[in-house]
Design a protein around this motif. Structure first.
Motif, PDB file in Angstrom:
ATOM      1  N   GLY A 110       3.398  -1.233  -9.574  1.00  0.00           N
ATOM      2  CA  GLY A 110       3.694  -2.703  -9.076  1.00  0.00           C
ATOM      3  C   GLY A 110       3.429  -2.384  -8.089  1.00  0.00           C
ATOM      4  O   GLY A 110       2.962  -3.784  -7.802  1.00  0.00           O
ATOM      5  N   THR A 133      -5.279  -1.580   0.360  1.00  0.00           N
ATOM      6  CA  THR A 133      -4.022  -1.835  -0.617  1.00  0.00           C
ATOM      7  C   THR A 133      -3.353   0.173  -0.514  1.00  0.00           C
ATOM      8  O   THR A 133      -3.888   0.490   0.263  1.00  0.00           O
ATOM      9  N   GLU A 178       0.663  -1.585  -6.207  1.00  0.00           N
ATOM     10  CA  GLU A 178      -0.885  -1.127  -6.420  1.00  0.00           C
ATOM     11  C   GLU A 178      -0.871  -1.743  -5.228  1.00  0.00           C
ATOM     12  O   GLU A 178      -1.929  -1.421  -4.076  1.00  0.00           O
ATOM     13  N   GLU A 179      -1.227  -3.247  -5.389  1.00  0.00           N
ATOM     14  CA  GLU A 179      -1.549  -4.392  -4.667  1.00  0.00           C
ATOM     15  C   GLU A 179      -1.762  -4.790  -3.324  1.00  0.00           C
ATOM     16  O   GLU A 179      -2.285  -5.460  -2.572  1.00  0.00           O
ATOM     17  N   TYR A 180      -0.316  -4.026  -2.651  1.00  0.00           N
ATOM     18  CA  TYR A 180       0.335  -4.488  -1.683  1.00  0.00           C
ATOM     19  C   TYR A 180      -0.518  -4.091  -0.643  1.00  0.00           C
ATOM     20  O   TYR A 180      -1.011  -2.656  -0.167  1.00  0.00           O
ATOM     21  N   PHE A 181      -0.344  -4.774   0.950  1.00  0.00           N
ATOM     22  CA  PHE A 181      -0.825  -4.408   1.919  1.00  0.00           C
ATOM     23  C   PHE A 181       0.376  -3.583   2.706  1.00  0.00           C
ATOM     24  O   PHE A 181       1.563  -3.272   2.129  1.00  0.00           O
ATOM     25  N   ARG A 219       1.886  -3.844   5.325  1.00  0.00           N
ATOM     26  CA  ARG A 219       2.408  -4.550   6.278  1.00  0.00           C
ATOM     27  C   ARG A 219       4.086  -5.464   5.127  1.00  0.00           C
ATOM     28  O   ARG A 219       4.423  -5.549   5.247  1.00  0.00           O
ATOM     29  N   GLU A 220       3.177  -5.542   4.012  1.00  0.00           N
ATOM     30  CA  GLU A 220       4.208  -5.957   2.210  1.00  0.00           C
ATOM     31  C   GLU A 220       5.584  -5.147   2.434  1.00  0.00           C
ATOM     32  O   GLU A 220       5.990  -5.884   1.941  1.00  0.00           O
ATOM     33  N   ARG A 273      -9.615   6.073  -9.053  1.00  0.00           N
ATOM     34  CA  ARG A 273      -8.451   4.846  -8.927  1.00  0.00           C
ATOM     35  C   ARG A 273      -7.593   5.347 -10.165  1.00  0.00           C
ATOM     36  O   ARG A 273      -6.665   5.025  -9.936  1.00  0.00           O
ATOM     37  N   PRO A 290      -4.749 -10.052   4.762  1.00  0.00           N
ATOM     38  CA  PRO A 290      -4.667 -10.414   4.143  1.00  0.00           C
ATOM     39  C   PRO A 290      -3.305  -9.923   2.759  1.00  0.00           C
ATOM     40  O   PRO A 290      -2.744  -9.638   3.499  1.00  0.00           O
ATOM     41  N   GLU A 291      -3.635 -10.551   1.924  1.00  0.00           N
ATOM     42  CA  GLU A 291      -2.759 -10.898   1.407  1.00  0.00           C
ATOM     43  C   GLU A 291      -3.113 -10.176   0.237  1.00  0.00           C
ATOM     44  O   GLU A 291      -4.554 -10.492  -0.707  1.00  0.00           O
ATOM     45  N   HIS A 292      -2.140  -9.712  -0.445  1.00  0.00           N
ATOM     46  CA  HIS A 292      -2.472  -9.116  -2.282  1.00  0.00           C
ATOM     47  C   HIS A 292      -2.934 -10.152  -3.173  1.00  0.00           C
ATOM     48  O   HIS A 292      -1.722 -11.048  -3.463  1.00  0.00           O
ATOM     49  N   PHE A 293      -3.722  -9.550  -4.469  1.00  0.00           N
ATOM     50  CA  PHE A 293      -3.367 -10.767  -5.273  1.00  0.00           C
ATOM     51  C   PHE A 293      -2.717  -9.494  -6.893  1.00  0.00           C
ATOM     52  O   PHE A 293      -3.306  -8.114  -6.640  1.00  0.00           O
ATOM     53  N   GLU A 294      -2.138  -9.979  -7.573  1.00  0.00           N
ATOM     54  CA  GLU A 294      -1.168  -9.088  -8.030  1.00  0.00           C
ATOM     55  C   GLU A 294      -1.836  -8.242  -9.336  1.00  0.00           C
ATOM     56  O   GLU A 294      -3.683  -9.296  -9.243  1.00  0.00           O
ATOM     57  N   ARG A 295      -2.330  -7.441  -9.918  1.00  0.00           N
ATOM     58  CA  ARG A 295      -2.878  -6.550 -10.505  1.00  0.00           C
ATOM     59  C   ARG A 295      -3.143  -7.929 -12.268  1.00  0.00           C
ATOM     60  O   ARG A 295      -2.451  -8.291 -12.645  1.00  0.00           O
TER      61      ARG A 295
END
Lengths: 678, 348
Positions: B163, B129, B165-168, B170-171, B149, A333-338
């Protein structure tokens, strides 16, 4: 029996090494062989009266389960459910007149949607490949038969996935269930496909339903294994984190275990899809329409060009399905910026639906245009012509060149030089190698044969394996199909040995350079995705319909894993060891023989094992070419209702295959431990 | 060793004669065995003693550091506290409740409301995430999407991952992943916070940074903490009390000063041998009662370590130096000669 009489002698010889004990067994076997002229007939082959009537007994048992216990009602009920699903996909994909009566979906819509899916999973190259495969299938005029195959696949694969996942979870959760199911799975995986087909036909009616059932049953075992493997590999800390977060048991399973085992489960999906494809093609043998049936009839009437074209379609579909499902495994899965808008987060889904709808619209519009035939094609009515194609590629419009390819191939093979080579090969293999070998194997008295197998098992694996091998082959002897079993074994062994003579040197050569290793591995990977049926095409093309073609088709099928595992074995030799050999002043050959090969052998054994399993699988399919072994008899049972005989024959194949599997796996494990390779 | 009580209030976690054995039928074995058997003797019978007759209390707002080498049973002990492991014998009470007597439902409720845990290799869910990982315990509790949330964003900010928050997982780098692990464990505002070698998998520089971060958080939140480490420096930096474990048993449980000054066993003495004692021992601990000594001059803080006072100790002429508490009240007298012994190493 001799077997029983000889056992104490071997067991009493304490303090002997494994190979010495094996040697004693070998000597006993040789003694029996030397004594063959004076042996009573009953010692050469089991007399008729000694063979228990297994087939009728099994028949009675099956009938009891089927009718008296009422299993048939259950299966007929399931048939009804499955039939609704199959009819629905058949309607959507190729317009069978059944609920929901919407189809057929025009091919451009499927091709477009496939391309978008390919793009989402693997970028432009996958998009072109997926779209291209569908376009090729349509343009050569095989759309309908390909969709007949796909309509079964789209039902069988998800059902196999769900059942496999469910059973996998049970096996992981309940140790007892796991212990029961493990041996059943290994028998299932070695049971010839024809043995799945007949019960399917009897319990689930002829046609797509039986085909789908046999396919589903065949594809379930690897899914079960991958599921339990994946669930066991979930890191302890992830599990503990779930517990500490206050998960209930159900939450643990659905939110922690299954998502965390994603990779293994998706690998299972890949295997399910590939096995389903391979099997759906084979269901042609019980008369299921589709690519397999067409291929079967073309090969039967020696239409090599058409067979070749269908082969290409099957191969393209196989590679496409394999690559796409493997890309799905790797896709993280790739993240999307908020604050990314909704449409951007779901861009692939929108593209998928969009492409489908747009091309659906175009095709529907095109279909409403007046149809124009190729004969009066001019610039003015070009749109009508193209419109016709977009709706459905008719026979006249298709780009199929079956006849031309046929002529070309046959012409090429008729060139004197080529013909001389194939003719000589056929003569040499048949007269000098295969027939003498076969006769020799058939000449060996049954007890001596069993002792030989036991000696082999004792030498490589140990006492337990030797006893099991002896038991299994004794069972084969009592099944009453000894000669046919020996012929099956002869084909498997000769093909595997020939495959070793090609595959291992090829692997050694390839592993000398990174580039070649990569290329050949890719080729092997690709070749392993082909449904086994495909391998019959070149064999028939080159050698016609005879024993050599059978051996040849098995040979190419079995070479693939041998080459592959040779490369992998050699590549995983720790660099310190080859460096140490270099510093000790070893020549290349010395390094290969005394460092690399010994260390690579356990891995190569895995390839050897796979080659034998593949050979057992292929030898049964090759019955189609015309063999005198178990496969031939098995194929014959498909026409009738001889469930008992079918089962006995299938078990014979399974018992022999399991013997080899057991011996080689044990040997590889022991070697690995001895070498400290984990 | 029983702990020297540091607080009058009833303990948050109280363990009495806790045993955890691994093997074929541990309960029966425990009943039949001689309780004095050591680790090796038990192993000879085919059992591994994860926890051996441990009695320990953890008080409200206290940070107890359990330390020992790998295999000493420290991780097992903390898993007994949270009942990730069922104990073989003894009693563990959390807030006066015997946790072995809890039903599955009550245990889940306890974890959902009172406990948080941080793991050595983070234990993050790879398919979620940062925000979804942090909100996970709230989701399990059945909180609605909006409030969980809000809360998750709050905690993510607290651990400085705004900033991302949406990363997984492994990133993210190791340090960042552990921040997610910390945030997740804090999401439900637990009373008890378990940390199982939270910084061991990190580089030394990051480790130091994370320890500072952790101290900052603890200053703010004041949780009851059980912290596991095999790093003595880390233990000394963080602990109110240290429990040193060996072969499943607690060798000594006491304040850092006492462990350094008065090791209870030979094992603890060896363990503390290379520690620079002056950095650990505080003036307040060495101080004797003030009466009977004539005290003059400026007092030193009870909280100052001997190392902090090194220059003063060497240059000052007084035999006894007054020691004052946080309010500036003189509470004792520091024997300069004794303090110098600690500083120079000849006394111990």
């Amino acid at each position: 029996m001799t077997l029983v009489a000889d056992m104490p002698g071997a067991a009493n010889a304490q303090g002997l090494s494994q190979s010495q004990k094996a040697g004693i067994l070998l000597l006993a076997a040789v003694a029996l062989m030397l004594a063959r002229p004076i042996l009573p007939d009953a010692m050469v082959r089991l007399p008729e009266w000694a063979i228990p009537p297994l087939a009728p007994m099994l028949d009675a048992l099956f009938n009891f389960i089927k009718d008296d216990l009422g299993l048939i009602h259950l299966t007929r009920f399931l048939t009804g459910q499955l039939e609704v699903l199959l009819d629905a996909t058949a309607n959507l994909l190729y317009g069978k007149r059944r609920w929901p009566n919407l189809g057929p979906i025009p091919w451009p819509a499927i091709a477009a949607a496939g391309a978008v899916l390919g793009y989402a999973l693997g970028g432009w190259r996958m998009a072109v490949f997926a779209g291209g495969t569908f376009i090729w299938t349509a343009l050569v005029g095989q759309w309908k038969i390909a969709m007949q195959t796909m309509s079964v696949l789209t039902v069988a694969a998800p059902v196999a996935f769900l059942v496999g996942l469910g059973l996998g979870i049970l096996a992981w959760k309940y140790r007892g269930f796991d212990r029961v199911i493990k041996p059943i799975l290994s028998v299932l995986q070695t049971l010839p496909f024809f043995t799945y087909l007949l019960p399917a036909v009897i319990f689930f009616k002829v046609g797509p339903t039986a085909g789908a059932v046999a396919t589903i049953v065949y594809a379930i075992p690897p899914m079960i294994l991958m599921t339990t493997l994946g669930l066991r590999k979930v890191p302890a800390e992830v599990v503990e984190a779930g517990k500490m977060s206050g998960c209930t048991r159900l939450q643990m399973l659905t939110r922690v275990y299954i998502p965390a085992a994603r990779t293994e489960i998706l690998v299972g999906v890949n295997q399910v899809i590939m096995l389903c494809l391979a099997m759906v093609v084979l269901t042609a043998f019980i008369g299921m329409p589709g690519l397999g049936a067409k291929l079967l009839s073309n090969m039967g009437s020696f239409k090599i060009g058409n067979s070749f074209e269908i082969g290409v379609t099957i191969v393209l579909l196989a590679i496409m399905l394999d690559r796409m499902s493997k890309a799905w495994v790797l896709k993280q899965p790739e993240h999307f910026e908020r604050g990314t808008p909704w449409w951007k987060r779901n861009v692939y889904l929108i593209g998928f639906v969009g492409a489908f709808v747009v091309f659906l619209g175009i095709s529907v519009l095109a279909a409403s245009l007046p149809n124009v035939l190729a004969d009066d094609l001019s610039l003015r009515n070009l749109p009508g012509y193209i419109g016709g194609i977009l709706d459905e590629v008719t026979r006249k419009q298709s780009l199929s060149n079956g006849k031309e390819i046929d002529t070309a191939i046959k012409g090429f093979l008729a060139i004197d030089g080529i013909q001389a080579v194939t003719e000589w090969l056929r003569w040499f293999l048949n007269v000098k190698v295969l027939i003498p070998f076969r006769n020799a194997m058939l000449w060996v008295p049954t007890p001596a044969f069993i002792l030989l197998v036991m000696a082999f098992a004792w030498w490589l694996a140990g006492r337990r394996e030797a006893l099991i091998a002896g038991l299994f082959f004794t069972l084969v002897a009592f099944s009453g199909w000894w000669d046919r079993s020996v012929i099956t074994l002869y084909t498997v062994i000769s093909a595997t040995i020939l495959a070793m003579m090609i595959g291992i040197p090829l692997g050694i050569f390839a592993s000398r350079s990174e580039r070649w290793a990569g290329r050949i591995l890719l080729a092997c990977d690709t070749a392993q995705t082909f449904p086994s049926f495909i391998y019959l095409i070149p064999a028939i093309m080159l050698f016609g319909v005879n024993d050599v073609a059978v051996v040849f088709s098995i040979l190419i099928f079995a070479t693939v894993p041998l080459t592959r595992y040779t490369i992998e074995g050699l590549r995983t030799v720790p660099p310190e060891m080859t460096e140490a050999a270099d510093m000790s002043g070893a020549s290349r050959l010395q390094k290969l023989l005394s460092v690399q090969l010994p260390l690579a052998l356990p891995t190569m054994a895995v390839g050897f094992n796979q080659a034998i399993m593949f050979a057992f699988f292929m030898v049964i399919i090759a019955a189609f070419i015309g063999t005198q072994d178990l496969g031939q008899e098995l194929q014959r049972t498909l026409a009738g209702t001889d469930l008992g005989k079918n089962f006995v024959l299938g078990m014979n194949v399974s018992l022999m295959a399991l013997t080899f599997d057991l011996i080689i796996t044990k040997w590889a494990e022991t070697r690995k431990q001895a070498l400290g390779l984990g | 060793m029983s702990s020297s009580s540091t607080s009058q209030s009833s303990p948050v976690i109280s363990a009495r004669n806790v045993w955890k054995l691994f093997g074929p039928s541990p309960e029966r074995y425990l009943k039949s065995m001689d309780k004095g058997m050591d680790f090796e003797a038990i192993r000879a019978d085919g059992y591994i003693a994860g926890v051996r007759d441990v009695s320990i209390d953890v008080h409200k707002g206290e940070m107890l550091v359990i330390m020992g080498l790998s295999g000493s049973g420290k991780s097992t002990l903390v898993r007994c506290f949270s009942r990730l492991h069922d104990i073989t014998g003894g009693v563990i009470e959390v807030d006066g409740q015997d946790i072995m007597g809890l039903s599955e439902k009550d245990l889940i409720a306890l974890r959902r409301s009172k406990m948080g845990m941080v793991f050595q290799s983070f234990g993050l869910l790879p398919h979620r995430t940062v925000l979804e990982n942090v909100a996970f315990p709230l989701e399990m509790r059945g909180q609605d999407k909006h409030t969980r949330r809000e809360r998750a964003l709050e905690v993510v900010k607290l651990v400085g991952l705004e900033g991302r928050e949406e990363y997984f997982p492994r990133e993210l780098s190791g340090g960042q992943q552990q921040r997610v692990g910390i945030a997740r464990s804090l999401a439900i505002e637990p009373d008890i916070w378990f940390l199982d070698e939270p910084f061991s998998a990190l580089d030394p520089l990051i480790r130091r940074e994370m320890q500072d971060e952790f101290l900052r958080l603890q200053e703010m939140l004041g949780k009851t903490i059980v912290f596991i480490t095999h790093d003595f420096d880390e233990a000394l930096r963080l602990a109110d009390r240290i429990a040193i474990m060996k072969d499943g048993a607690v060798e000594q449980c006491d304040t850092p000063d006492q462990i350094v000054l008065n090791p209870a066993t030979e094992y603890v003495r060896k363990f503390t041998e290379d520690i620079e004692k002056a950095r650990v021992v505080h003036a307040g601990v060495l101080a004797e009662a003030a009466n009977g000594h004539s005290l003059e001059g400026a007092p030193v803080s009870a909280k100052a370590s001997i190392h902090d006072l090194a220059r003063l100790l060497v240059e000052d002429g007084r035999a006894y130096i007054p020691v004052s508490d946080a309010d500036g009240q003189v509470t004792g007298a520091l024997d300069r000669a004794k303090a110098l012994d600690v500083l120079l190493g000849s006394g111990a």
